[in-house]
Design a protein around this motif. Structure first.
Motif, PDB file in Angstrom:
ATOM      1  N   ARG A  13      -2.808  -0.504  11.185  1.00  0.00           N
ATOM      2  CA  ARG A  13      -3.059  -0.241  12.607  1.00  0.00           C
ATOM      3  C   ARG A  13      -4.559  -0.242  12.875  1.00  0.00           C
ATOM      4  O   ARG A  13      -5.331   0.364  12.126  1.00  0.00           O
ATOM      5  N   THR A  14      -4.936  -0.933  13.928  1.00  0.00           N
ATOM      6  CA  THR A  14      -6.310  -0.892  14.413  1.00  0.00           C
ATOM      7  C   THR A  14      -6.237  -0.798  15.939  1.00  0.00           C
ATOM      8  O   THR A  14      -5.142  -0.799  16.514  1.00  0.00           O
ATOM      9  N   GLU A  15      -7.385  -0.768  16.587  1.00  0.00           N
ATOM     10  CA  GLU A  15      -7.398  -0.759  18.053  1.00  0.00           C
ATOM     11  C   GLU A  15      -6.811  -2.045  18.623  1.00  0.00           C
ATOM     12  O   GLU A  15      -6.332  -2.067  19.749  1.00  0.00           O
ATOM     13  N   GLU A  16      -6.830  -3.141  17.845  1.00  0.00           N
ATOM     14  CA  GLU A  16      -6.289  -4.435  18.274  1.00  0.00           C
ATOM     15  C   GLU A  16      -4.772  -4.467  18.303  1.00  0.00           C
ATOM     16  O   GLU A  16      -4.188  -5.248  19.046  1.00  0.00           O
ATOM     17  N   GLY A  17      -4.138  -3.686  17.423  1.00  0.00           N
ATOM     18  CA  GLY A  17      -2.690  -3.730  17.344  1.00  0.00           C
ATOM     19  C   GLY A  17      -2.177  -3.166  16.032  1.00  0.00           C
ATOM     20  O   GLY A  17      -2.881  -2.461  15.320  1.00  0.00           O
ATOM     21  N   ARG A  18      -0.947  -3.551  15.724  1.00  0.00           N
ATOM     22  CA  ARG A  18      -0.271  -3.029  14.534  1.00  0.00           C
ATOM     23  C   ARG A  18       0.500  -4.144  13.848  1.00  0.00           C
ATOM     24  O   ARG A  18       1.135  -4.971  14.511  1.00  0.00           O
ATOM     25  N   VAL A  19       0.458  -4.143  12.523  1.00  0.00           N
ATOM     26  CA  VAL A  19       1.237  -5.094  11.726  1.00  0.00           C
ATOM     27  C   VAL A  19       1.986  -4.299  10.668  1.00  0.00           C
ATOM     28  O   VAL A  19       1.376  -3.566   9.889  1.00  0.00           O
ATOM     29  N   ARG A  20       3.303  -4.451  10.675  1.00  0.00           N
ATOM     30  CA  ARG A  20       4.135  -3.824   9.649  1.00  0.00           C
ATOM     31  C   ARG A  20       4.822  -4.914   8.851  1.00  0.00           C
ATOM     32  O   ARG A  20       5.275  -5.906   9.407  1.00  0.00           O
ATOM     33  N   ILE A  21       4.897  -4.701   7.553  1.00  0.00           N
ATOM     34  CA  ILE A  21       5.636  -5.602   6.690  1.00  0.00           C
ATOM     35  C   ILE A  21       6.677  -4.757   5.968  1.00  0.00           C
ATOM     36  O   ILE A  21       6.342  -3.761   5.322  1.00  0.00           O
ATOM     37  N   LEU A  22       7.912  -5.150   6.138  1.00  0.00           N
ATOM     38  CA  LEU A  22       9.036  -4.427   5.568  1.00  0.00           C
ATOM     39  C   LEU A  22       9.695  -5.287   4.499  1.00  0.00           C
ATOM     40  O   LEU A  22       9.680  -6.520   4.582  1.00  0.00           O
ATOM     41  N   VAL A  23      10.273  -4.655   3.491  1.00  0.00           N
ATOM     42  CA  VAL A  23      11.050  -5.359   2.475  1.00  0.00           C
ATOM     43  C   VAL A  23      12.508  -5.040   2.755  1.00  0.00           C
ATOM     44  O   VAL A  23      12.894  -3.877   2.837  1.00  0.00           O
ATOM     45  N   GLY A  65      -7.846  -9.469   8.911  1.00  0.00           N
ATOM     46  CA  GLY A  65      -8.593  -9.120   7.704  1.00  0.00           C
ATOM     47  C   GLY A  65      -8.149  -7.794   7.116  1.00  0.00           C
ATOM     48  O   GLY A  65      -8.004  -7.658   5.900  1.00  0.00           O
ATOM     49  N   GLN A  66      -7.904  -6.820   7.987  1.00  0.00           N
ATOM     50  CA  GLN A  66      -7.454  -5.506   7.517  1.00  0.00           C
ATOM     51  C   GLN A  66      -6.070  -5.590   6.890  1.00  0.00           C
ATOM     52  O   GLN A  66      -5.793  -4.959   5.871  1.00  0.00           O
ATOM     53  N   VAL A  67      -5.188  -6.400   7.492  1.00  0.00           N
ATOM     54  CA  VAL A  67      -3.843  -6.589   6.931  1.00  0.00           C
ATOM     55  C   VAL A  67      -3.936  -7.188   5.522  1.00  0.00           C
ATOM     56  O   VAL A  67      -3.270  -6.727   4.597  1.00  0.00           O
ATOM     57  N   LEU A  68      -4.785  -8.210   5.351  1.00  0.00           N
ATOM     58  CA  LEU A  68      -4.929  -8.824   4.026  1.00  0.00           C
ATOM     59  C   LEU A  68      -5.451  -7.813   3.010  1.00  0.00           C
ATOM     60  O   LEU A  68      -4.961  -7.768   1.876  1.00  0.00           O
ATOM     61  N   GLU A  69      -6.424  -7.007   3.402  1.00  0.00           N
ATOM     62  CA  GLU A  69      -6.930  -5.980   2.489  1.00  0.00           C
ATOM     63  C   GLU A  69      -5.829  -5.005   2.099  1.00  0.00           C
ATOM     64  O   GLU A  69      -5.697  -4.636   0.926  1.00  0.00           O
ATOM     65  N   ASP A  70      -5.042  -4.584   3.087  1.00  0.00           N
ATOM     66  CA  ASP A  70      -3.947  -3.660   2.806  1.00  0.00           C
ATOM     67  C   ASP A  70      -2.901  -4.287   1.884  1.00  0.00           C
ATOM     68  O   ASP A  70      -2.383  -3.634   0.984  1.00  0.00           O
ATOM     69  N   LEU A  71      -2.588  -5.563   2.101  1.00  0.00           N
ATOM     70  CA  LEU A  71      -1.606  -6.239   1.259  1.00  0.00           C
ATOM     71  C   LEU A  71      -2.090  -6.355  -0.186  1.00  0.00           C
ATOM     72  O   LEU A  71      -1.330  -6.105  -1.121  1.00  0.00           O
ATOM     73  N   VAL A  72      -3.337  -6.737  -0.355  1.00  0.00           N
ATOM     74  CA  VAL A  72      -3.889  -6.851  -1.705  1.00  0.00           C
ATOM     75  C   VAL A  72      -3.838  -5.495  -2.411  1.00  0.00           C
ATOM     76  O   VAL A  72      -3.428  -5.391  -3.566  1.00  0.00           O
ATOM     77  N   ARG A  73      -4.215  -4.452  -1.704  1.00  0.00           N
ATOM     78  CA  ARG A  73      -4.200  -3.100  -2.271  1.00  0.00           C
ATOM     79  C   ARG A  73      -2.773  -2.697  -2.658  1.00  0.00           C
ATOM     80  O   ARG A  73      -2.533  -2.155  -3.728  1.00  0.00           O
ATOM     81  N   GLN A  74      -1.811  -3.006  -1.800  1.00  0.00           N
ATOM     82  CA  GLN A  74      -0.408  -2.661  -2.072  1.00  0.00           C
ATOM     83  C   GLN A  74       0.127  -3.426  -3.277  1.00  0.00           C
ATOM     84  O   GLN A  74       0.799  -2.866  -4.131  1.00  0.00           O
ATOM     85  N   VAL A  75      -0.166  -4.716  -3.356  1.00  0.00           N
ATOM     86  CA  VAL A  75       0.298  -5.532  -4.481  1.00  0.00           C
ATOM     87  C   VAL A  75      -0.312  -5.022  -5.780  1.00  0.00           C
ATOM     88  O   VAL A  75       0.376  -4.919  -6.800  1.00  0.00           O
TER      89      VAL A  75
END
Length: 93
Positions: A13-23, A65-75
């Motif tokens: 989540r940022t001021e721009e919006g929200r991205v959720r990725i679910l499995v 960019g924030q989503v990619l950082e979060d995904l890399v961290r999660q993986v």
């Protein structure tokens, strides 16, 4: 009888919006939203998710960019992506 269990993979989540990725089962569900727009799609792997995100017209560079950082961290933390087609994340450094 099999259960269809959905779990959160990431939630950015940022001021721009929200991205959720679910499995869900053996696929990823992408939910993205911002002021005046909403997107939902289903993908076989995280590579497809990141490509879809790159093409979303309402998604700004900062949130992407924030989503990619979060995904890399999660993986790196739990390796879940390897179960669903690998960890090749286009656009991630």
């Amino acid at each position: 009888m099999g259960m269809n269990v959905t779990r959160h993979f990431s939630d950015t989540r940022t001021e721009e919006g929200r991205v959720r990725i679910l499995v869900q089962t053996s696929q990823f569900v992408l939910e993205a939203e911002g002021p005046g727009w909403h997107h939902r799609s289903v993908h076989p792997d995280l590579g497809d998710v990141t490509l879809e995100l790159a093409w979303l017209p309402g998604l700004g560079a900062c949130l992407y960019g924030q989503v990619l950082e979060d995904l890399v961290r999660q993986v790196q933390r739990d390796g879940t992506a390897a179960e669903f087609g690998g960890t090749d994340l286009p656009g991630a450094a």
